[in-house]
Each structure stands twice: as C-alpha cells, then as structure tokens.
Design a protein around this motif. Structure first.
Motif, PDB file in Angstrom:
ATOM      1  N   GLU A 165      39.314  44.149  41.017  1.00 64.52           N
ATOM      2  CA  GLU A 165      38.572  43.141  40.260  1.00 64.52           C
ATOM      3  C   GLU A 165      37.480  42.476  41.090  1.00 64.52           C
ATOM      4  N   GLN A 184      44.988  42.833  43.189  1.00 64.84           N
ATOM      5  CA  GLN A 184      44.452  41.839  42.242  1.00 64.84           C
ATOM      6  C   GLN A 184      44.910  42.143  40.826  1.00 64.84           C
ATOM      7  N   ARG A 208      44.731  36.643  44.086  1.00 61.93           N
ATOM      8  CA  ARG A 208      43.278  36.437  44.116  1.00 61.93           C
ATOM      9  C   ARG A 208      42.982  35.308  45.093  1.00 61.93           C
ATOM     10  N   HIS A 217      43.893  28.134  37.927  1.00 64.33           N
ATOM     11  CA  HIS A 217      43.856  29.152  38.979  1.00 64.33           C
ATOM     12  C   HIS A 217      44.964  29.016  40.007  1.00 64.33           C
ATOM     13  N   LEU A 218      45.635  30.117  40.248  1.00 65.37           N
ATOM     14  CA  LEU A 218      46.597  30.240  41.330  1.00 65.37           C
ATOM     15  C   LEU A 218      46.102  31.357  42.234  1.00 65.37           C
ATOM     16  N   MET A 223      51.291  39.104  36.409  1.00 62.21           N
ATOM     17  CA  MET A 223      50.530  39.705  35.311  1.00 62.21           C
ATOM     18  C   MET A 223      51.322  40.868  34.729  1.00 62.21           C
ATOM     19  N   GLU A 225      50.781  44.213  32.427  1.00 68.59           N
ATOM     20  CA  GLU A 225      49.623  45.034  32.076  1.00 68.59           C
ATOM     21  C   GLU A 225      50.023  46.342  31.388  1.00 68.59           C
ATOM     22  N   TYR A 330      35.132  49.413  36.069  1.00 65.60           N
ATOM     23  CA  TYR A 330      35.877  50.472  35.367  1.00 65.60           C
ATOM     24  C   TYR A 330      35.734  50.424  33.847  1.00 65.60           C
ATOM     25  N   GLU A 354      41.221  31.581  28.879  1.00 70.47           N
ATOM     26  CA  GLU A 354      41.536  33.013  28.848  1.00 70.47           C
ATOM     27  C   GLU A 354      42.972  33.289  29.307  1.00 70.47           C
ATOM     28  N   ILE A 355      43.730  33.957  28.464  1.00 68.44           N
ATOM     29  CA  ILE A 355      45.078  34.377  28.881  1.00 68.44           C
ATOM     30  C   ILE A 355      45.165  35.892  29.036  1.00 68.44           C
ATOM     31  N   ILE A 356      44.234  36.615  28.378  1.00 67.20           N
ATOM     32  CA  ILE A 356      44.237  38.075  28.476  1.00 67.20           C
ATOM     33  C   ILE A 356      42.833  38.563  28.793  1.00 67.20           C
ATOM     34  N   ARG A 361      38.595  51.922  29.138  1.00 71.20           N
ATOM     35  CA  ARG A 361      38.184  52.284  30.493  1.00 71.20           C
ATOM     36  C   ARG A 361      37.155  53.420  30.462  1.00 71.20           C
ATOM     37  N   GLY A 398      43.694  49.193  27.971  1.00 73.86           N
ATOM     38  CA  GLY A 398      44.820  48.342  28.338  1.00 73.86           C
ATOM     39  C   GLY A 398      44.353  46.924  28.544  1.00 73.86           C
ATOM     40  N   PHE A 399      45.290  46.084  28.907  1.00 73.15           N
ATOM     41  CA  PHE A 399      44.927  44.692  29.182  1.00 73.15           C
ATOM     42  C   PHE A 399      45.929  44.072  30.129  1.00 73.15           C
ATOM     43  N   GLY A 400      45.585  42.903  30.612  1.00 70.91           N
ATOM     44  CA  GLY A 400      46.505  42.155  31.473  1.00 70.91           C
ATOM     45  C   GLY A 400      46.668  40.749  30.934  1.00 70.91           C
ATOM     46  N   ARG A 405      49.290  31.201  32.812  1.00 67.31           N
ATOM     47  CA  ARG A 405      48.426  30.543  31.819  1.00 67.31           C
ATOM     48  C   ARG A 405      49.089  30.569  30.448  1.00 67.31           C
TER      49      ARG A 405
HETATM   50  O1  4AD Z   1      40.772  39.108  33.380  1.00 63.05           O
HETATM   51  P1  4AD Z   1      41.520  39.632  34.566  1.00 63.05           P
HETATM   52  O2  4AD Z   1      40.871  39.497  35.885  1.00 63.05           O
HETATM   53  O3  4AD Z   1      41.815  41.144  34.205  1.00 63.05           O
HETATM   54  C1  4AD Z   1      42.362  42.080  35.023  1.00 63.05           C
HETATM   55  O4  4AD Z   1      42.818  41.866  36.119  1.00 63.05           O
HETATM   56  C2  4AD Z   1      42.489  43.438  34.384  1.00 63.05           C
HETATM   57  N1  4AD Z   1      42.547  44.441  35.448  1.00 63.05           N
HETATM   58  C3  4AD Z   1      43.712  43.478  33.517  1.00 63.05           C
HETATM   59  C4  4AD Z   1      43.880  44.792  32.803  1.00 63.05           C
HETATM   60  O5  4AD Z   1      43.033  45.160  32.020  1.00 63.05           O
HETATM   61  N2  4AD Z   1      44.967  45.481  33.038  1.00 63.05           N
HETATM   62  O6  4AD Z   1      42.952  38.945  34.635  1.00 63.05           O
HETATM   63  C5  4AD Z   1      43.837  39.069  33.572  1.00 63.05           C
HETATM   64  C6  4AD Z   1      44.540  37.744  33.308  1.00 63.05           C
HETATM   65  C7  4AD Z   1      43.617  36.606  32.908  1.00 63.05           C
HETATM   66  O7  4AD Z   1      43.286  36.645  31.552  1.00 63.05           O
HETATM   67  C8  4AD Z   1      44.458  35.405  33.262  1.00 63.05           C
HETATM   68  O8  4AD Z   1      45.434  35.161  32.257  1.00 63.05           O
HETATM   69  C9  4AD Z   1      45.171  35.866  34.496  1.00 63.05           C
HETATM   70  O9  4AD Z   1      45.171  37.268  34.486  1.00 63.05           O
HETATM   71  N3  4AD Z   1      44.515  35.377  35.711  1.00 63.05           N
HETATM   72  C10 4AD Z   1      44.940  34.330  36.442  1.00 63.05           C
HETATM   73  N4  4AD Z   1      45.980  33.484  36.287  1.00 63.05           N
HETATM   74  C11 4AD Z   1      46.158  32.525  37.208  1.00 63.05           C
HETATM   75  N5  4AD Z   1      45.376  32.367  38.293  1.00 63.05           N
HETATM   76  C12 4AD Z   1      44.319  33.188  38.510  1.00 63.05           C
HETATM   77  N6  4AD Z   1      43.587  33.031  39.589  1.00 63.05           N
HETATM   78  C13 4AD Z   1      44.069  34.228  37.565  1.00 63.05           C
HETATM   79  N7  4AD Z   1      43.139  35.203  37.467  1.00 63.05           N
HETATM   80  C14 4AD Z   1      43.423  35.888  36.342  1.00 63.05           C
END
Ligand code: 4AD
Ligand code: MG
Length: 431
Positions: A165, A184, A208, A217-218, A223, A225, A330, A354-356, A361, A398-400, A405
């Motif tokens: 990321e 990440q 992160r 932010h943490l 996560m 996924e 990606y 944002e939660i997701i 890809r 896919g998603f995370g 959060r």
């Molecule tokens: O949007 P992000 O960065 O997406 C990804 O990492 C993709 N690779 C996921 C995927 O498609 N498989 O992070 C996904 C989610 C965010 O929407 C948020 O809920 C959480 O991870 N997130 C955090 N939560 C807490 N502290 C942080 N620093 C976070 N960064 C992201």
C-alpha cells in the motif's frame, strides 16, 4: 464443596448452592449487610453477606475485601428482580485468594493517558469489557460469514519483502542482515490464494507507520481480506455490503447487553441492511460541492469530507471509481473510463469514515509491470505476484475491512484506541 457456577449462566442454578470464583468489582455496606459486586469475567453478580448467616471470620473477610481482590464465594442463588442480572447470591462462605492493595483505577475520573498506561488493568472495567466482547463478536461473525460461503482461510505472512500500500507507511525491520517489512495488507498473497482456491480470505494484524495522530489511525490494526477469482467490482461491492450487514446484525443479536452498557443508539444499527447506496466518485464530489466544501476534485477524501458524504445516508455508502492516480498500483482501471480505478471504499455512517477499501485487480501482465515501474517499486520483489498474471490470469477482486474502525462504529465510541486490547499508536508502545 458447592458446584462451580459461571455468573452469566447463573439462572440455571436458581435455589442451588454454588461457588463463584472471581474478583471484587465494588462493595457497599449497610448495617449488618455487606453487598459485594463480584465479577468473574462473564458478568457481575451482587453477593449479599448477612452477619447472622456467616461466621465471624467470613464477615471480617467481607469487610477486608478491597477492589479487585480475588475471591471465591459460596452461597445460594436467589431471583432478584431489581438486579440487572435478575439473580443474586446469599453468601454462606467466602475465601480471599489474594488481597489487592491500592488498585490504581478507582471510581474517580482518570485521564486517557493514565488509563492507557494501565490498559492491562483497564480491560476489567465495564466499558472496556463491553467493547472487547463486541470486537470478539464481530471477528466471530466475520469468520462465520466467509466460512458459511465456502471461502478458504489462507493467511498471509507478516514479514514481507515488498510494499502493498505505498512505501511511505512501511515499517522496516532487520531480517538477518537484509530488510523485511511488516505487512500493510495481506491482499497480494490472498490474490495468489484466490487463484489456488477460488474464494479465500486472510485475517491478521497489519501495520502502517502512520504519522497521523487521528482518532481513526493505529500503527497496528487487524484486517480481514476476502479475495475472489472471476469477481468484478460489482460482485465485490455486493459481497462487501452483505458482509457488513451480517456483522451488524450478529452484534445486535448476540451482544445487546454490551451495546446497552455503551449506550449505543440501537435504532441506528437496526437499519444497517443490504443493499447499501453506491455512488460514483464524481457524485461524491458533487455532494461535497453542494455542502460548501473546499475539496479539490481528483484528491482523496479527508476525514471531514467522508463525514459530509456519509451523513447523506442512513447506512454505509460505497464510493466507487476513484481517480486511479490516488490509488494503489494493483488496481485495474475501468476500460470505459481510463482515469478511474475499479476501486471502492465503504464509508460508515455517523462520521466513522472508511471501514473498507477494495478493488478489482489489474490482471494483465504488461499493464501491471508498467504500474510497478511507474510507482518505483522493485520489480524483483514482485516477481511472484507477476507470475499470477502469467499462469492463468483471470479477473478478480477483493477488499479489506479494518476491524478497529468497524468496532468503533458499531460500538459508537469515538476513538479506535479503545477497540483493540493493546493499541499501538505513534506515541504508544506500552503496555
Ligand atoms: O484501504 P486500505 O489501505 O486497503 C488495503 O489495504 C487493501 N489492500 C485491502 C484489500 O483490498 N484487500 O485499508 C483497508 C482498511 C481501511 O478501510 C480501514 O478500515 C483499515 O483498513 N485501515 C486502518 N485502520 C486503522 N488504522 C489504520 N492506520 C488503518 N489503515 C487502514
Ligand atoms: Mg483505503
């Protein structure tokens, strides 16, 4: 010895003599009576010590008990309509296991820093207990959702040779003389899993090096996924909305007492049912303009922008087709709209943001290789990832979902630091 009982299951023991093993949560006295609030981790029960019913020693011990002393208490379970539990214990015997002295967390107000320094003890308080029980329920429901749909759990490594990321938030560690990074996101490996198993998910801690000190932010968060072969962006958004509805409904079904402890507005959760509204990035920009925001089209949304957008809806909203320029390397671009990524974010209601984050890809070898170069990523580290585009490449998505959060939103608490047992923040590594 009386039979051992767990407080949350006490109704099964009405009229019987039981022993409860736990800790003193609180205490009150009135004449010949001592009211002990005893917790065992499952719930809290009031134990009534009546001087005439117990030995002198037991009564003296009841007097000596301090907050968080450990004890074993034996007595008869009786129904009591006034107590939140519906039952109390008429004490016959009491054994102090250990007397606690000067438990630092008292009835008085403590500052957040003080409480965070005592996080290992703070977990015993009602509010933290409720939050973490809901966290557990969300994780349980998340696994249940994918398991019931025949997804295979294929976990990703934590030590990785590459960024997923962007390189600005990487934690670098020494790995026997060379560099490794804390992951990440498990996504890239989940993609390999999807090509092997069709439908997979991974679930683990992700890292992160966020320099932002916000309530969202943490530096270490969890996560989950999913990744699915032959899935496009539409399929992905549908899976995401069904997934999040399931999480909320599961908490409502199994963790109502905890939601009430936290004084959560239940009506706001009850309406969280799929389908969710889905809007194009440009529509989100229009919403911001209409509300007088100074947002510059093409940028990513800030916390305040996300709040304005999500306030327009009574359930989570999915924003799709973000500008490719602000998204990860990606992501596939929309052939009809080459400046836009086939990306989607889900924004939670009530300002939780944002939660997701997810996407379809890039599945073409040459295009992906060019992206890796454009993003100045080391091709070497991605050779395995590129292989997936050489040997039977298929559309996939896919998603995370960030657990913390999601917990913050569902429990209605302000800051993510209370949603994880031991939060890791820029300025916190203790306890
Ligand atoms: O949007 P992000 O960065 O997406 C990804 O990492 C993709 N690779 C996921 C995927 O498609 N498989 O992070 C996904 C989610 C965010 O929407 C948020 O809920 C959480 O991870 N997130 C955090 N939560 C807490 N502290 C942080 N620093 C976070 N960064 C992201
Ligand atoms: Mg994101």
């Amino acid at each position: 010895m009386a039979q051992r009982a767990q407080i949350s299951k006490i109704s099964a023991f009405e009229g019987q003599e039981v022993t409860i093993k736990g800790w003193l949560y609180n205490k009150r006295s009135s004449g010949k009576l001592r009211f002990l609030l005893v917790r065992d981790g499952s719930a809290i029960i009031q134990c009534v010590v009546f001087r005439n019913d117990v030995s002198e020693q037991v009564f003296a011990d009841a007097d000596a008990l301090t907050q968080e002393s450990s004890l074993e208490v034996t007595g008869t379970v009786t129904a009591d309509k006034r107590s939140p539990l519906g039952f109390e214990l008429q004490v016959k015997d009491l054994k102090i296991v250990q007397l606690a002295h000067d438990y630092p967390i008292t009835k008085k107000e403590h500052g957040t820093d003080f409480l965070m320094d005592h996080r290992h003890l703070w977990l015993r308080s009602k509010r933290q207990h409720a939050i973490l029980r809901i966290r557990h329920q969300i994780i349980h429901a998340a696994r249940e959702f994918f398991d019931d749909r025949d997804f295979t759990l294929v976990d990703s490594p934590i030590f990785t040779p590459n960024a997923a990321e962007g390189t600005t938030t990487l934690f670098e560690t020494d790995y026997f003389g060379s560099s490794a990074y804390l992951t990440q996101s498990g996504q890239l490996y989940a993609e390999a899993g999807a090509m092997a198993f069709g439908k997979v998910y991974c679930f683990g801690p992700t890292f992160r090096a966020e320099k932002s000190k916000t309530r969202r932010h943490l530096t270490e968060f969890w996560m989950i996924e999913p990744e699915v072969a032959y899935f496009d962006l539409q399929d992905d958004m549908q899976l995401a909305e069904e997934f999040v509805s399931h999480l909320v409904q599961s908490v409502l079904k199994h963790r109502m007492p905890e939601l009430l402890t936290l004084e959560r507005d239940i009506s706001k959760l009850e309406q969280i049912k799929a389908p969710f509204p889905k809007i194009h990035y440009n529509e989100a920009v229009d919403i911001l303009k209409k509300h007088g925001s100074e947002f510059i089209p093409g940028d990513d949304f800030g916390a305040a922008d996300e709040t304005i957008i999500s306030e327009q809806f009574d359930r989570p909203v999915i924003v799709h087709h973000y500008p490719a320029a602000i998204k990860a390397f990606y992501m596939k671009r929309d052939p009809q709209e080459p400046e836009s990524a086939l990306a989607m974010d889900m924004l939670a209601p009530e300002g939780y943001g944002e939660i997701i984050g997810g996407s379809q890809r890039e599945d073409d070898y040459e295009t992906l290789l060019n992206r890796i170069h454009e993003h100045n990523l080391p091709e070497e580290a991605f050779k395995w990832y590129l292989d997936l585009r050489k040997y039977g490449s298929v559309p996939h998505s896919g998603f995370g979902l960030g657990i913390e959060r999601t917990v913050a939103w569902i429990t209605g608490i302000r800051h993510v630091r209370e949603t994880i047992p031991y939060p890791r923040l820029m300025q916190r590594l203790y306890p």
